[in-house]
Write a protein that holds these residues in place. Structure first.
Motif, PDB file in Angstrom:
ATOM      1  N   PRO B 217     101.061 -18.089 157.361  1.00 23.39           N
ATOM      2  CA  PRO B 217     101.638 -18.874 156.254  1.00 23.39           C
ATOM      3  C   PRO B 217     100.833 -18.771 154.970  1.00 23.39           C
ATOM      4  N   ALA B 218      99.501 -18.702 155.048  1.00 24.35           N
ATOM      5  CA  ALA B 218      98.700 -18.687 153.825  1.00 24.35           C
ATOM      6  C   ALA B 218      99.049 -17.472 152.983  1.00 24.35           C
ATOM      7  N   LYS B 219      99.022 -16.307 153.632  1.00 22.89           N
ATOM      8  CA  LYS B 219      99.310 -15.059 152.941  1.00 22.89           C
ATOM      9  C   LYS B 219     100.743 -15.053 152.408  1.00 22.89           C
ATOM     10  N   ARG B 220     101.651 -15.533 153.284  1.00 18.39           N
ATOM     11  CA  ARG B 220     103.057 -15.533 152.904  1.00 18.39           C
ATOM     12  C   ARG B 220     103.283 -16.388 151.663  1.00 18.39           C
ATOM     13  N   ASN B 221     102.693 -17.602 151.700  1.00 18.61           N
ATOM     14  CA  ASN B 221     102.917 -18.509 150.573  1.00 18.61           C
ATOM     15  C   ASN B 221     102.393 -17.901 149.279  1.00 18.61           C
ATOM     16  N   LEU B 222     101.227 -17.240 149.371  1.00 22.52           N
ATOM     17  CA  LEU B 222     100.652 -16.629 148.180  1.00 22.52           C
ATOM     18  C   LEU B 222     101.608 -15.569 147.609  1.00 22.52           C
ATOM     19  N   TYR B 223     102.039 -14.654 148.492  1.00 21.16           N
ATOM     20  CA  TYR B 223     102.918 -13.566 148.024  1.00 21.16           C
ATOM     21  C   TYR B 223     104.202 -14.121 147.440  1.00 21.16           C
ATOM     22  N   ILE B 224     104.805 -15.089 148.162  1.00 16.15           N
ATOM     23  CA  ILE B 224     106.086 -15.618 147.694  1.00 16.15           C
ATOM     24  C   ILE B 224     105.910 -16.344 146.375  1.00 16.15           C
ATOM     25  N   ALA B 225     104.777 -17.073 146.258  1.00 16.28           N
ATOM     26  CA  ALA B 225     104.542 -17.791 145.007  1.00 16.28           C
ATOM     27  C   ALA B 225     104.430 -16.810 143.848  1.00 16.28           C
ATOM     28  N   ILE B 226     103.646 -15.735 144.058  1.00 19.11           N
ATOM     29  CA  ILE B 226     103.502 -14.735 142.981  1.00 19.11           C
ATOM     30  C   ILE B 226     104.869 -14.159 142.615  1.00 19.11           C
ATOM     31  N   THR B 227     105.649 -13.756 143.642  1.00 17.45           N
ATOM     32  CA  THR B 227     106.964 -13.179 143.384  1.00 17.45           C
ATOM     33  C   THR B 227     107.843 -14.142 142.597  1.00 17.45           C
ATOM     34  N   LEU B 228     107.836 -15.405 143.044  1.00 19.50           N
ATOM     35  CA  LEU B 228     108.732 -16.362 142.415  1.00 19.50           C
ATOM     36  C   LEU B 228     108.334 -16.617 140.967  1.00 19.50           C
ATOM     37  N   VAL B 229     107.016 -16.764 140.713  1.00 17.39           N
ATOM     38  CA  VAL B 229     106.598 -17.071 139.354  1.00 17.39           C
ATOM     39  C   VAL B 229     106.944 -15.914 138.422  1.00 17.39           C
ATOM     40  N   ILE B 230     106.489 -14.721 138.788  1.00 21.03           N
ATOM     41  CA  ILE B 230     106.752 -13.568 137.920  1.00 21.03           C
ATOM     42  C   ILE B 230     108.252 -13.267 137.874  1.00 21.03           C
ATOM     43  N   GLY B 231     108.891 -13.289 139.067  1.00 23.32           N
ATOM     44  CA  GLY B 231     110.306 -12.936 139.149  1.00 23.32           C
ATOM     45  C   GLY B 231     111.175 -13.880 138.343  1.00 23.32           C
ATOM     46  N   LEU B 232     110.956 -15.187 138.510  1.00 27.66           N
ATOM     47  CA  LEU B 232     111.815 -16.129 137.800  1.00 27.66           C
ATOM     48  C   LEU B 232     111.561 -16.089 136.296  1.00 27.66           C
ATOM     49  N   TRP B 233     110.295 -15.844 135.933  1.00 26.48           N
ATOM     50  CA  TRP B 233     109.970 -15.717 134.509  1.00 26.48           C
ATOM     51  C   TRP B 233     110.763 -14.560 133.895  1.00 26.48           C
ATOM     52  N   LEU B 234     110.685 -13.380 134.567  1.00 23.67           N
ATOM     53  CA  LEU B 234     111.442 -12.222 134.076  1.00 23.67           C
ATOM     54  C   LEU B 234     112.938 -12.509 134.107  1.00 23.67           C
TER      55      LEU B 234
END
Lengths: 350, 390
Positions: B217-234
């Motif tokens: 979960p730790a790794k997953r949450n990190l990756y998903i958080a990065i994707t969501l922040v950058i992805g939603l911003w774009l």
């Protein structure tokens, strides 16, 4: 088999309904209607004048009702003015008694395709006339494209990896990489330019509408044929190469059958099953090519009509054009499926 | 000054492309030196056809980047009109060049007395900045929908296939005419379509990480958080033009072109992915993963998708070529892009009107488009051959 065709026809009808509804929806968006009103009336119309024009013509009704009227399942639109009643299904202003005698439904189901605002004429005859012009074009395209593509593919595929194969495959790839608007321009530059070049053919096909000759009709035909040819040739080559590695070809060879005989009698029939489907599925792409080439060579056929209708937001003509093109695409898909089953005994529909 | 002869023109054009030659040579030397360590990309350099295709593609990529981004190769501004240069033949000198201005129109002037050569070079950038990304988006949409359609089958498959066939039955040009007009743009429909289509890459990446790192979960949450922040911003910036930081925005007419090209391409990708999935899901390793108790999305994204990569990479190259052709078609009908835009389709369209008298404005962009698409086709052929070999 009957059930299969029936089901496919059902899906086809549903697809056609959905597609025409999408076209109907997009052409009937308010900005499009406003543009239509202004081109029909004048460009300095006030907003109220636009609305009153659109109301008078029946464009302000809810979309499903309008779609139903166009299809002919909802009674035609009528509007009461001071002079009498005007309506979709009859000309001029009539009294209530006269209206009652007129037919109430007039959609495409009744054979009434509507009125083109661009050409000021009935849509049905326009489409028929333009379609026959494009039909002539397509006939010659097919006549040129199919045999040459098949020959190219069979020659390349019968000895895979040979020098002929390499050369012919490169030709095929080059033609698929050349869209019509590039090959058309290059062909005109080489064969029709008055400045330099060969001046063998004419750069426009306007004259070909009345009297198609080799001189004014060859370039448009060649332009469409070239783009489709490469793809069919590559498919034929792949299928031919696959057949040539089959066991029964090796057996025939070991029995001592000559190479031309193997190609003509043993390989060809099996190798031509796949290209048949591809040729049929090329129709949607050819339609694209037709639009480009007819614009480029100023040949006023079906594709040219599509461009004219779309750029003038001629709603009823555009709908007619899309109905026809959607049916062309869907019917060719159906034919290709049925033909595939007939040609290939290993496939059955059930 | 004397007009240039043809050999001088060719020499000068080759000279203008110097940065591209250097970049090409560096790319090839490095790639050939390390080709054994570079996987499928390295194997490309074993096939002549693949190398030719790659060289053609990279030529236009470098031309686009150097000429379009850094203004290196071009000799004049694409919108500069020099009086007296209307429809002049290649190699004509400028009547009264100022200091620091290039003295010749290498490929002549067009109907509005602009430099044909510079417009062709800038046109490469118009293609390079749209075609690969549009194709990538189409692939994301096609993969995200095609995998479940093929894997689950049933009603979902029937529905999605029907939708895909619906779009495929539409004549492309009619669709373009209906979508890419100012009136439709005014209604905001393309923006909504962008809103739907551009969400797919984010969904794809989130599912990708979630299915892989479900047990960490730790790794997953990190990756998903990065994707969501950058992805939603774009996503907010590109699709809705509502970037909270105000950094990213997308010209509206470019967005329409982008959306319609993605829209036209994704059903075909969907069909390919669905077909591949139907084939691969019967394999033993999929059965093994199912027995291990892996979730369906893990199987689709980490078992089936990597094994379908060969045909997909090949189709990706072909599809960039097809997208280039589509962009040219849009330009040819004067849809979407602005009339002054130097993209190849518009330039060909402008040049064709006087084609029987003046050849030079229409031919350079035509050949540019032809070579780029040909390069992509050859590259795809080389990749196909090399990926079949092992």
């Amino acid at each position: 088999m009957g059930l299969f065709i029936l089901r496919r026809l059902g899906v086809m009808l549903l697809t056609a309904l959905c597609l025409t509804f999408i076209v109907f929806f997009l052409t009937n968006l308010f900005p499009n209607l406003e543009k239509l009103a202004k081109t029909e009336g004048n460009f300095r119309m006030s907003d109220e004048a636009v609305i009153s024009y659109l109301t008078r013509e029946g464009h302000m009704q809810p979309l499903p009702v309008k779609y139903g009227q166009w299809l002919g399942v909802v009674p035609g639109f009528t509007f009461e003015t001071d002079d009498g009643i005007t309506g979709q299904c009859f000309d001029g202003a009539l009294t209530a008694e006269q209206v009652a005698e007129q037919r109430r439904y007039c959609g495409i189901l009744q054979g009434d395709w509507g009125f083109s605002t661009r050409f000021k004429d009935e849509v049905g005859p326009i489409i028929g006339e333009r379609l026959s012009l494009t039909g002539i074009l397509m006939f010659w395209v097919m006549l040129l494209m199919v045999p040459s593509a098949l020959i190219l593919g069979v020659l390349a595929g019968m000895r895979e990896g040979s020098r002929t194969d390499r050369a012919l495959s490169t030709v095929a790839i080059t033609t698929t990489a050349t869209p019509e608007y590039v090959s058309g321009v290059v062909l005109i530059a080489v064969f029709a330019s008055s400045a330099v070049g060969l001046r063998w053919f004419k750069g426009t096909a306007t004259g070909a509408m009345e009297n198609p000759t080799f001189e004014n009709f060859f370039l448009p035909v060649l332009t469409i044929a070239l783009y489709g040819m490469g793809y069919i040739a590559r498919m034929t080559r792949a299928s031919m190469a696959e057949v040539m590695t089959a066991q029964y070809i090796r057996t025939a060879r070991l029995k001592g059958v000559s190479f031309p005989n193997i190609v003509m009698k043993h390989a060809l029939r099996n190798a031509l099953i796949a290209p048949f489907t591809v040729i049929m599925l090329q129709f949607p792409w050819l339609l694209n090519g037709v639009v480009i080439v007819e614009t480029l060579f100023n040949y006023k056929g079906f594709g040219w009509t599509l461009v004219e209708a779309a750029s003038n937001n001629d709603i009823e003509l555009l709908l007619g054009v899309s109905v026809v093109s959607v049916f062309v695409v869907l019917i060719t898909q159906l034919i290709s499926d049925i033909g595939y089953v007939y040609l290939n005994p290993r496939i059955s529909v059930s | 000054m004397e007009p240039l002869s043809w050999s001088e023109i060719i020499l000068r054009i080759l000279g203008q492309f110097t940065p591209v030659w250097i970049a090409l040579i560096v790319t090839f030397v490095v790639s050939i030196l390390y080709k054994r360590r570079l996987g499928l990309y390295g194997k490309l350099f074993d096939s002549t056809i693949g190398m030719i295709g790659f060289a053609l593609v990279m030529f236009w990529v470098f031309t686009g980047v150097f000429g379009g981004l850094f203004n290196l190769i071009i000799t004049h501004d694409v919108l500069d009109q020099v009086s007296g240069m209307k429809n002049k033949v290649p190699g004509t000198p400028l009547p009264s060049p100022e200091d620091g201005v290039y003295e010749y129109y290498l490929l002549g002037g067009d109907n509005l007395a602009r430099d044909v050569f510079s417009r062709m070079v800038k046109g490469a950038w118009e293609v390079i900045k749209i075609a690969p990304f549009a194709t990538l988006f189409a692939f994301m949409v096609g993969i995200t929908l095609g995998l479940p359609a093929g894997y689950y089958g049933g009603k979902l498959d029937t529905f999605l296939s029907f939708l895909a066939n619906l779009i495929l039955a539409f004549p492309v040009i009619l669709l373009f005419y209906l979508l890419v007009t100012p009136e439709i743009v005014a209604t905001g429909i393309p923006v909504y379509m962008a809103g739907v289509l551009f969400i797919f890459p984010i969904v794809f990446l989130v599912i990708l990480y979630n299915s892989r790192f479900y047990t960490q979960p730790a790794k997953r949450n990190l990756y998903i958080a990065i994707t969501l922040v950058i992805g939603l911003w774009l996503y907010l910036g590109i699709a809705w033009d509502a970037d909270p930081l105000g950094l990213i925005s997308f010209p509206p007419n470019l967005l329409v072109v982008f959306v319609s090209v993605v829209f036209v391409n994704s059903p075909t990708v969907f069909r390919i992915v669905r077909g591949l999935t139907l084939d691969i899901k019967t394999r033993d390793y999929v059965a093994a993963a199912q027995t291990r108790g892996e979730g369906p999305w893990y199987i689709m994204l980490w078992e089936i998708l990597p094994n379908a990569r060969g045909p997909l990479i090949v189709d990706f190259c072909l599809r960039i070529g097809y997208t280039t052709i589509l962009l040219g078609t849009l330009g040819f009908f004067g849809l979407g892009l602005s009339p002054e835009s130097p993209d190849w389709g518009s330039t060909i369209n402008e040049g064709r009107k006087l084609l029987t008298i003046y050849l030079h404005p229409a031919l350079p962009p035509a050949f540019a488009l032809l070579t780029l698409v040909l390069g992509l086709n050859l590259l795809a052929d080389g990749l196909r051959e090399e990926s079949l070999r092992d």
